[in-house]
Design an enzyme around this catalytic site. Structure first.
Site, PDB file in Angstrom:
ATOM      1  N   HIS A  62      -5.342 -33.161  17.016  1.00 30.57           N
ATOM      2  CA  HIS A  62      -4.208 -33.985  17.458  1.00 30.57           C
ATOM      3  C   HIS A  62      -3.061 -33.120  17.962  1.00 30.57           C
ATOM      4  O   HIS A  62      -1.919 -33.576  18.046  1.00 30.57           O
ATOM      5  CB  HIS A  62      -3.758 -34.885  16.306  1.00 30.57           C
ATOM      6  CG  HIS A  62      -4.851 -35.826  15.897  1.00 30.57           C
ATOM      7  ND1 HIS A  62      -5.045 -37.040  16.517  1.00 30.57           N
ATOM      8  CD2 HIS A  62      -5.860 -35.683  14.998  1.00 30.57           C
ATOM      9  CE1 HIS A  62      -6.112 -37.628  15.973  1.00 30.57           C
ATOM     10  NE2 HIS A  62      -6.625 -36.823  15.058  1.00 30.57           N
ATOM     11  N   LYS A  70       9.428  -0.974  14.386  1.00 30.42           N
ATOM     12  CA  LYS A  70      10.051  -0.602  13.103  1.00 30.42           C
ATOM     13  C   LYS A  70      11.182   0.387  13.343  1.00 30.42           C
ATOM     14  O   LYS A  70      12.268   0.272  12.775  1.00 30.42           O
ATOM     15  CB  LYS A  70       9.015   0.074  12.191  1.00 30.42           C
ATOM     16  CG  LYS A  70       8.027  -0.837  11.526  1.00 30.42           C
ATOM     17  CD  LYS A  70       7.267  -0.023  10.477  1.00 30.42           C
ATOM     18  CE  LYS A  70       5.985  -0.677  10.048  1.00 30.42           C
ATOM     19  NZ  LYS A  70       5.153   0.187   9.211  1.00 30.42           N
ATOM     20  N   LYS A  92       0.836  -1.199   0.000  1.00 27.01           N
ATOM     21  CA  LYS A  92       0.000   0.000   0.000  1.00 27.01           C
ATOM     22  C   LYS A  92       0.877   1.257   0.000  1.00 27.01           C
ATOM     23  O   LYS A  92       0.683   2.161  -0.783  1.00 27.01           O
ATOM     24  CB  LYS A  92      -0.927  -0.022   1.215  1.00 27.01           C
ATOM     25  CG  LYS A  92      -1.818   1.189   1.328  1.00 27.01           C
ATOM     26  CD  LYS A  92      -2.748   1.094   2.520  1.00 27.01           C
ATOM     27  CE  LYS A  92      -3.447   2.436   2.717  1.00 27.01           C
ATOM     28  NZ  LYS A  92      -4.336   2.446   3.870  1.00 27.01           N
ATOM     29  N   GLY A 122      -4.807  -1.789   4.949  1.00 29.83           N
ATOM     30  CA  GLY A 122      -4.006  -2.931   4.481  1.00 29.83           C
ATOM     31  C   GLY A 122      -4.689  -4.263   4.704  1.00 29.83           C
ATOM     32  O   GLY A 122      -4.767  -5.105   3.804  1.00 29.83           O
ATOM     33  N   ARG A 123      -5.241  -4.475   5.911  1.00 31.07           N
ATOM     34  CA  ARG A 123      -5.855  -5.774   6.214  1.00 31.07           C
ATOM     35  C   ARG A 123      -7.244  -5.915   5.597  1.00 31.07           C
ATOM     36  O   ARG A 123      -7.896  -6.938   5.774  1.00 31.07           O
ATOM     37  CB  ARG A 123      -5.892  -5.996   7.724  1.00 31.07           C
ATOM     38  CG  ARG A 123      -6.508  -4.867   8.521  1.00 31.07           C
ATOM     39  CD  ARG A 123      -6.178  -4.985  10.006  1.00 31.07           C
ATOM     40  NE  ARG A 123      -6.623  -3.835  10.784  1.00 31.07           N
ATOM     41  CZ  ARG A 123      -5.944  -2.703  10.932  1.00 31.07           C
ATOM     42  NH1 ARG A 123      -4.777  -2.553  10.330  1.00 31.07           N
ATOM     43  NH2 ARG A 123      -6.413  -1.727  11.663  1.00 31.07           N
ATOM     44  N   GLU A 156      -4.938  -6.677  14.747  1.00 25.74           N
ATOM     45  CA  GLU A 156      -4.406  -5.376  14.339  1.00 25.74           C
ATOM     46  C   GLU A 156      -5.522  -4.326  14.373  1.00 25.74           C
ATOM     47  O   GLU A 156      -5.276  -3.153  14.590  1.00 25.74           O
ATOM     48  CB  GLU A 156      -3.771  -5.460  12.939  1.00 25.74           C
ATOM     49  CG  GLU A 156      -2.741  -4.361  12.689  1.00 25.74           C
ATOM     50  CD  GLU A 156      -1.965  -4.516  11.385  1.00 25.74           C
ATOM     51  OE1 GLU A 156      -2.551  -4.332  10.307  1.00 25.74           O
ATOM     52  OE2 GLU A 156      -0.755  -4.810  11.441  1.00 25.74           O
ATOM     53  N   GLU A 211      10.439  -4.711   4.691  1.00 26.40           N
ATOM     54  CA  GLU A 211      10.534  -6.114   4.255  1.00 26.40           C
ATOM     55  C   GLU A 211      10.266  -6.227   2.761  1.00 26.40           C
ATOM     56  O   GLU A 211      11.006  -6.883   2.015  1.00 26.40           O
ATOM     57  CB  GLU A 211       9.501  -6.986   5.005  1.00 26.40           C
ATOM     58  CG  GLU A 211       9.772  -7.177   6.481  1.00 26.40           C
ATOM     59  CD  GLU A 211       9.106  -6.118   7.350  1.00 26.40           C
ATOM     60  OE1 GLU A 211       8.784  -5.032   6.822  1.00 26.40           O
ATOM     61  OE2 GLU A 211       8.920  -6.377   8.555  1.00 26.40           O
TER      62      GLU A 211
HETATM   63  O1  F6P Z   1       2.142  -4.186   9.932  1.00 22.45           O
HETATM   64  C1  F6P Z   1       1.728  -2.902   9.633  1.00 22.45           C
HETATM   65  C2  F6P Z   1       1.212  -2.780   8.237  1.00 22.45           C
HETATM   66  O2  F6P Z   1       1.038  -1.433   7.962  1.00 22.45           O
HETATM   67  C3  F6P Z   1      -0.070  -3.563   7.978  1.00 22.45           C
HETATM   68  O3  F6P Z   1      -1.189  -2.892   8.433  1.00 22.45           O
HETATM   69  C4  F6P Z   1      -0.013  -3.708   6.504  1.00 22.45           C
HETATM   70  O4  F6P Z   1      -0.927  -4.645   6.046  1.00 22.45           O
HETATM   71  C5  F6P Z   1       1.439  -4.095   6.322  1.00 22.45           C
HETATM   72  O5  F6P Z   1       2.126  -3.305   7.275  1.00 22.45           O
HETATM   73  C6  F6P Z   1       1.995  -3.879   4.947  1.00 22.45           C
HETATM   74  O6  F6P Z   1       1.951  -2.536   4.558  1.00 22.45           O
HETATM   75  P1  F6P Z   1       2.158  -2.116   3.053  1.00 22.45           P
HETATM   76  O7  F6P Z   1       1.083  -2.724   2.246  1.00 22.45           O
HETATM   77  O8  F6P Z   1       2.115  -0.622   3.048  1.00 22.45           O
HETATM   78  O9  F6P Z   1       3.517  -2.635   2.612  1.00 22.45           O
END
Ligand code: F6P
Length: 522
Positions: A382, A491, A208, A265-266, A351, A214
């Protein structure tokens, strides 16, 4: 918009009294014995989902009181504000409109429900983008030279599409493989890169913000690998799914599909973030996924509270968390393809509602999000079901079962369904053994969600149901379910620690971090 926090309503005190008088000793077996119609009264249909709530520790009077609580907190006005496009994500000053992503192009309810000045144009933009994204998905599906699609994203930019592609495995186009890389741990990307070839791979960089460390690290490494293998056509082999098209262009990706800051995002699997799913199941399948969710939106938006399934589930969550004091909810999908469904729900619930202050930044004097966890059945049986049956904590379980399988293997499905029913039955009924190690107390609550078939439509409805139930409990609790400031501190510290891992500078660090840093550098 006037929201009243749950603990400041008259109903809250009445619920406390009800709990003390009868709720705390409520026994499911007695309740069924006393009411022959209990199953009928506490089960219902909602679009594409049948729900049996009867094995929950609740009676009609308590449920009515919970509905009163919802009304007194202003739940209906809050829901209507979301559907009107008001900026209910107050800390980020954003509207919350993931539901608009699944609204048909000419929805007759739109003008009436909307106070958003540009809602009609926004919907038009949604469909223009959707059409473009689906056309691209079809183009890639028809392109036999592309055999592997690698989605690089994390959190909402990973869990939604990954969960859905796995869930709809039976609908995935043969000949295409889908990989999901989320972790900054290079082992994950390296394992995928070992399996693919540059000329037959499409990388989707899903973020987003297009700033998540990452995803950016994995995207850089994927691009470097692609170029090191002689790949040159970035426009053909990389696409970005993002609200930050400028950053994607600066990264060197020209094929982009956008979305908007009003999609959390979620909550973003319905947007361009759903592209891997669209490629997997096709444009028609993706439209069915959206349609199933839209049916649930309409159910949530228009059905009276007493028969409104997200409302009933969300209020039950409040009853369990704040009055019974249950700390978690276990999710048990009795369908192997729903293996990432618990992880998806974990982000959605925790979240969204893992917050300790209300929308006015006041500390909350009551509990919010439960821990959400689980594994597909029968595997969980199990592993940890021992604790669910005989442990000291009561953990409400939410089963999901599917009536009709997509395979024809003899005997399996009946056995699977029998296990789901038997576990719910055992949790409730228990078994007497004079308090010994074979004694099961029973009276352990569960909800049973039943789909006719696991297909794009029913999956869309199931996920939208979960989104709205999280909205309901968050609304009653008075939290902002649409921000996630809690992930920021880690972060920031990671950036500092990364520098220190390189330089060895441990000055000012706590003794534990300094000790571990020294070991890692030795
Ligand atoms: O973990 C925080 C967060 O902002 C989530 O809400 C989101 O889904 C994820 O990081 C990834 O964010 P982006 O889509 O901006 O890379």
């Amino acid at each position: 918009m006037n929201r009243i926090r749950c603990d400041r309503t008259p109903a809250w005190g009445e619920l406390k009294n009800t709990f003390d008088a009868a709720g705390s000793t409520f026994d499911l077996r007695t309740a069924f014995a006393a009411d022959a119609k209990r199953f009928g009264n506490f089960s219902q249909t909602a679009p594409h989902v049948f729900a049996d709530l009867s094995k929950n520790r609740i009676d009609a009077a308590t449920e009515q009181l919970l509905m009163t609580l919802a009304r007194q907190t202003g739940l209906e006005a809050h829901r209507d504000a979301m559907f009107a496009g008001e900026a209910i994500n107050t800390t980020e000053e954003r509207a919350v409109m993931h539901w608009l992503l699944r609204t048909p192009p000419s929805d007759p309810a739109m003008p009436a429900q909307s106070v958003h000045r540009h809602m009609t144009e926004t919907l038009h933009g949604v469909h223009t983008t959707l059409d473009a994204m689906l056309a691209y998905a079809e183009q890639v599906r028809a392109d036999a030279a592309i055999t592997d699609v690698v989605n690089i994203g994390i959190g909402g930019s990973d869990l939604g599409p990954q969960m859905a592609v796995l869930a709809l495995d039976e609908f995935v186009l043969p000949g295409k493989r889908f990989h999901f890389v989320s972790n900054v741990d290079g082992h994950e990307l390296a394992a995928v890169l070992r399996k693919v070839k540059p000329e037959s791979t499409l990388f989707l960089v899903a973020s987003k913000t297009f700033t998540t460390i990452e995803t950016m690290t994995n995207a850089q490494s994927a691009k470097a690998w692609f170029e090191s293998q002689g790949g040159t056509d970035i426009a053909r082999h990389f696409a970005a799914l993002t609200t930050n098209v400028t950053a994607a262009n600066a990264f060197g990706i020209s094929t982009t599909f956008g979305f908007w800051d009003w999609v959390g995002g979620r909550y973003s699997v319905w947007s361009a973030i759903g592209l891997p799913l669209a490629m997997a199941i096709g444009a028609q399948g993706f439209r069915e996924f959206l349609a199933g969710a839209h049916d649930m939106d309409e159910h949530f938006r228009t059905t009276p509270l007493a028969q409104n399934l997200p409302v009933r589930l969300g209020l039950l969550d409040v009853w369990y968390r704040n009055f019974h004091g249950f700390t978690s909810r276990s999710v048990a999908p009795y369908h192997a393809a729903l293996k990432r469904y618990p992880a998806y729900l974990q982000q959605l619930e925790m979240e969204s509602n893992g917050k300790r202050v209300d929308a006015d930044r006041q500390a909350l004097p009551f509990a919010t999000s439960p821990v959400v966890w689980g594994e597909p059945g029968t595997n969980g049986q199990h592993a940890y079901f021992q604790m669910l049956h005989q442990g000291t904590d009561v953990v409400p379980v939410e089963f999901v079962a599917v009536k009709t399988p997509k395979h024809t293997l003899k005997g399996h499905h009946t056995l699977l369904l029998a296990n789901a029913l038997a576990q719910a039955q055992a949790l409730m009924l228990g078994k007497s053994d004079a308090g010994g190690h074979k004694h099961f107390t029973g009276n352990r609550p569960s909800t049973f969600l039943l789909l006719e078939e696991l297909n794009p439509t029913s999956l869309g409805a199931l996920i939208a149901l979960q989104e709205h139930r999280v909205f309901v409990s968050g609304s009653v609790w008075g939290t902002n379910s649409f921000d996630q400031w809690g992930v920021e501190l880690g972060k920031v510290l990671a950036k500092d620690v990364e520098k220190r891992l390189i330089s060895g500078d441990a000055a000012g660090l706590d003794a534990s971090t300094a000790g571990l840093l020294a070991r890692l550098r030795s």
